[in-house]
Design a protein around this motif. Structure first.
Motif, PDB file in Angstrom:
ATOM      1  N   THR A   1       0.846  -1.198   0.000  1.00 24.37           N
ATOM      2  CA  THR A   1       0.000   0.000   0.000  1.00 24.37           C
ATOM      3  C   THR A   1       0.880   1.247   0.000  1.00 24.37           C
ATOM      4  O   THR A   1       0.384   2.362  -0.081  1.00 24.37           O
ATOM      5  N   ASP A   2       2.189   1.040   0.088  1.00 24.16           N
ATOM      6  CA  ASP A   2       3.104   2.148   0.313  1.00 24.16           C
ATOM      7  C   ASP A   2       3.041   3.285  -0.702  1.00 24.16           C
ATOM      8  O   ASP A   2       3.146   4.443  -0.322  1.00 24.16           O
TER       9      ASP A   2
ATOM     10  N   GLY B   1       0.683   4.554  -1.992  1.00 24.22           N
ATOM     11  CA  GLY B   1      -0.545   5.332  -1.844  1.00 24.22           C
ATOM     12  C   GLY B   1      -1.740   4.688  -2.518  1.00 24.22           C
ATOM     13  O   GLY B   1      -1.630   3.636  -3.150  1.00 24.22           O
ATOM     14  N   PRO B   2      -2.905   5.323  -2.372  1.00 21.95           N
ATOM     15  CA  PRO B   2      -4.175   4.713  -2.772  1.00 21.95           C
ATOM     16  C   PRO B   2      -4.472   4.749  -4.266  1.00 21.95           C
ATOM     17  O   PRO B   2      -5.400   4.105  -4.730  1.00 21.95           O
TER      18      PRO B   2
ATOM     19  N   ARG C   1      -6.221   0.469  13.919  1.00 21.44           N
ATOM     20  CA  ARG C   1      -5.945   1.680  14.695  1.00 21.44           C
ATOM     21  C   ARG C   1      -5.994   2.920  13.800  1.00 21.44           C
ATOM     22  O   ARG C   1      -5.380   2.962  12.733  1.00 21.44           O
TER      23      ARG C   1
ATOM     24  N   VAL D   1      -8.504   4.204  12.184  1.00 21.07           N
ATOM     25  CA  VAL D   1      -9.399   4.108  11.031  1.00 21.07           C
ATOM     26  C   VAL D   1     -10.841   4.103  11.541  1.00 21.07           C
ATOM     27  O   VAL D   1     -11.140   3.416  12.518  1.00 21.07           O
TER      28      VAL D   1
ATOM     29  N   GLU E   1       8.539  -1.218   8.508  1.00 15.18           N
ATOM     30  CA  GLU E   1       7.134  -1.028   8.116  1.00 15.18           C
ATOM     31  C   GLU E   1       6.136  -1.731   9.026  1.00 15.18           C
ATOM     32  O   GLU E   1       5.116  -2.240   8.577  1.00 15.18           O
ATOM     33  N   ASN E   2       6.436  -1.779  10.305  1.00 15.14           N
ATOM     34  CA  ASN E   2       5.546  -2.475  11.227  1.00 15.14           C
ATOM     35  C   ASN E   2       5.407  -1.598  12.471  1.00 15.14           C
ATOM     36  O   ASN E   2       6.376  -0.989  12.910  1.00 15.14           O
ATOM     37  N   PRO E   3       4.199  -1.506  13.045  1.00 14.37           N
ATOM     38  CA  PRO E   3       4.034  -0.615  14.193  1.00 14.37           C
ATOM     39  C   PRO E   3       4.882  -1.017  15.392  1.00 14.37           C
ATOM     40  O   PRO E   3       5.257  -0.195  16.209  1.00 14.37           O
ATOM     41  N   HIS E   4       5.155  -2.295  15.545  1.00 13.91           N
ATOM     42  CA  HIS E   4       5.831  -2.815  16.732  1.00 13.91           C
ATOM     43  C   HIS E   4       7.093  -3.557  16.297  1.00 13.91           C
ATOM     44  O   HIS E   4       7.081  -4.247  15.287  1.00 13.91           O
TER      45      HIS E   4
ATOM     46  N   LEU F   1     -11.582  10.578  -4.791  1.00 15.98           N
ATOM     47  CA  LEU F   1     -11.763  11.885  -4.140  1.00 15.98           C
ATOM     48  C   LEU F   1     -12.105  12.971  -5.149  1.00 15.98           C
ATOM     49  O   LEU F   1     -12.722  13.968  -4.815  1.00 15.98           O
TER      50      LEU F   1
ATOM     51  N   TYR G   1      -7.363   9.319  -5.183  1.00 14.84           N
ATOM     52  CA  TYR G   1      -8.088   8.401  -4.300  1.00 14.84           C
ATOM     53  C   TYR G   1      -7.621   8.560  -2.862  1.00 14.84           C
ATOM     54  O   TYR G   1      -6.580   9.147  -2.603  1.00 14.84           O
ATOM     55  N   ARG G   2      -8.392   8.005  -1.965  1.00 16.55           N
ATOM     56  CA  ARG G   2      -7.917   7.863  -0.590  1.00 16.55           C
ATOM     57  C   ARG G   2      -8.293   6.469  -0.096  1.00 16.55           C
ATOM     58  O   ARG G   2      -9.285   5.889  -0.548  1.00 16.55           O
ATOM     59  N   PHE G   3      -7.472   5.938   0.806  1.00 12.04           N
ATOM     60  CA  PHE G   3      -7.822   4.651   1.421  1.00 12.04           C
ATOM     61  C   PHE G   3      -9.045   4.863   2.297  1.00 12.04           C
ATOM     62  O   PHE G   3      -9.032   5.701   3.198  1.00 12.04           O
TER      63      PHE G   3
ATOM     64  N   PHE H   1      -9.743  -0.061   5.478  1.00  8.93           N
ATOM     65  CA  PHE H   1      -8.486  -0.618   6.008  1.00  8.93           C
ATOM     66  C   PHE H   1      -8.900  -1.317   7.297  1.00  8.93           C
ATOM     67  O   PHE H   1      -8.725  -0.817   8.389  1.00  8.93           O
TER      68      PHE H   1
END
Lengths: 94, 453
Positions: free
Chosen positions: B40-41, B43-44, B136, B138, B251-254, B303, B429-431, B434
């Protein structure tokens, strides 16, 4: 290393990693790099910061909500890879 | 199988890789070759528009070398998230390349296409049944958002890859997939334990990023009883305990908890040991299966349409009062656009100022502009392209000619590098989806189609 990147389109994650354990441990013990620092620098609530020290990787990781989702109207950084810069002038006790 | 080797050619299909690295990798007798196709990097736009991120030409070059290598060594070639976003149009572009290569190179094989685009009514039904939750940051999913999405993809786990391999597929092209899933599927089907299988996928999906110096290049991972051994196949790149550990953060939150379809990969207790000056053994990863199987859904909504112009100033008198100058520009655009029938609520004008806060936006802490030049990207979004173009065409002369106190540059405020200066960017566009959806069967929403080439 200090870098940032999207962690999905709604969050940005920032990694601060050190080349040797001694420096990492010194920084970790100082407590300078923490959720509060990230919250202040990025103008987000402390509760919105996921902050983790990753001993095995000699690194700290902070994940915060993006101001605008990736690619949405008004986004400035689709990949989120230049958002680390607000941390580059943090003084570390090393 | 005690030692299962997998070769990844780069972090993304179409990024390219040195042929020599592929040869070195194949010489190690890997059991599977593959590459991650998307993210997804970028963008949408890609999910929304159905376009591929990388060019067909670049993807064909990579697939050609991988396909010839895979057939010569009789090993499966597996590509996840084909074409970038992994929707049906993206998958079909890559399938078309593979069919063309089969003809051109006179290769025969069994192709599997794993589809990931989802029926909107099914998503609504799952939502109504309480089987969908937001990730989170969204908003909760509404039927309206589902309707507005141009397309919705599900992010498959390892099971569809295992099923296609079980069916004897030689080449597997999948729609949207969790990045490590093709690799995890390949290794687990060969009786490797889930934890090292998923961990190897986390490394392989990024190609040689786990090595230093970083570059678009090949990575070889061997999964064995104790864990995994990772190595770049290009002799200029070295995997070190630090370089491999750092990749775990990517690329991971944790840093050490990685949610995947069907479970959580926990790398808290991982150890990284150099086995040579260029290969690293990783041990101690754990896999905790989820009680309820979930996959991610991704959708993008239109959009509007965008037009932009790029210009810059080197005038210190203007730079010193840039905010009030932009305010005048906005007011003039509003007045003049209204005069030709476009009301302020019918478009959005965003003026990005590079050299000030173009990168950080509202989060910028430096308030004093020190640049001797400022770069401007003026952007208009409106429902249709013509309206966006027309308003932008009115914003351009305002940037150029709006007066300001003490103005010396009376012939023009901005340097425009291009003629034409106005650029139509097309749909934006926008995501808007998710979310995570519960599945009763990991295969149910990812139909597999086989064809003999």
């Amino acid at each position: 290393m200090c870098r940032s990147k999207n962690a999905g389109p709604f969050e940005v994650t920032i990694d601060i990693a050190f080349a040797d354990r001694e420096t990492y441990e010194k920084v970790k013990a100082s407590g300078v790099v923490c959720a509060q620092l990230i919250a202040e620098r990025y103008s987000v609530a402390v509760g919105d910061v996921i902050f983790t020290a990753y001993d095995a990787g000699l690194a700290f990781k902070a994940t915060i909500p993006r101001a605008v989702s990736a690619g949405d109207f008004g986004d400035t950084d689709v990949y989120g890879c230049q958002q680390h810069a607000l941390l580059l002038d943090v003084e570390l006790p090393v | 199988m005690s030692n299962f080797r997998m070769l990844s050619t780069s972090g993304l299909l179409g990024y390219g890789f040195p042929e020599e690295s592929l040869r070195n990798g194949l010489a190690r007798d890997p059991h599977m070759i593959g590459v991650d196709g998307g993210s997804t990097d970028p963008g949408p736009h890609y999910l929304g528009s159905g376009k591929t991120l990388n060019s067909r030409r670049a993807m064909k070059r990579d697939i050609k070398l991988m396909l010839i290598g895979a057939r010569a060594h009789h090993i499966p070639l597996v590509i996840g998230s084909c074409g970038g976003a992994g929707g049906e149009p993206h998958l079909q572009v890559v399938a078309d390349i593979v069919r063309e290569l089969a003809r051109e190179e006179k290769l025969n094989f069994k192709l599997a296409l794993i589809h990931s685009e989802q029926d909107k009514q099914w998503v609504k039904d799952r939502r109504a049944a309480g089987k969908v939750r937001a990730l989170r940051g969204v908003p909760e999913l509404a039927d309206d958002a589902i309707d507005k999405a141009e397309r919705i993809v599900g992010m498959m786990g390892s099971e569809p890859f295992m099923a296609a391999l079980d069916a004897g597929a030689d080449v597997i092209l999948a729609g949207r997939s969790s990045d490590p899933a093709p690799w995890a599927g390949g290794a687990m089907r060969d009786q490797c334990a889930p934890a090292p299988s998923w961990y190897s996928g986390k490394l392989l999906e990024c190609g040689a990023t786990a090595a230093w110096p970083k570059g678009h290049d090949c990575l070889l991972v061997e999964v064995n009883a104790g864990g995994i051994v990772v190595e770049a196949t290009n002799p200029i790149r070295f995997c070190t305990p630090n370089s491999v550990a750092a990749q775990s953060l990517h690329e991971n939150p944790h840093p050490h908890l990685h949610q995947e379809p069907g479970g959580m990969l926990d790398t808290t207790d991982c150890t990284f040991t150099a086995v040579s000056d260029r290969a690293v053994r990783v041990e101690g990863m754990q896999w905790r299966p989820d009680d309820v199987y979930t996959v991610k859904l991704e959708g993008a909504q239109l959009l509007g349409h965008r037009a932009i112009t790029i210009c810059g100033t080197r005038d210190p008198g203007l730079i010193a009062q840039f905010d009030s100058f932009l305010e005048s520009v906005r007011e003039n655009v509003s007045t003049k656009a209204s005069a030709f029938g476009v009301a302020p609520e019918d478009y959005r004008l965003n003026i990005r100022v590079y050299g000030r806060d173009g990168v950080m936006g509202a989060r910028e802490k430096v308030k004093q502009t020190l640049s001797h030049e400022l770069g401007v990207v003026a952007e208009v979004i409106a429902d249709d392209q013509e309206t966006a173009n027309d308003v932008l065409a009115m914003a351009r002369p305002q940037l150029l000619h709006v007066d300001f106190p003490g103005r010396l540059c009376k012939e023009g405020n901005m340097a425009f590098p291009f003629s034409p200066s106005d650029i139509s960017c097309g749909p934006v566009y926008r995501f808007n989806v998710f979310h995570v959806v519960q599945l009763d069967d990991p295969l149910s929403i990812f139909p597999i189609e086989y064809e003999s080439l």
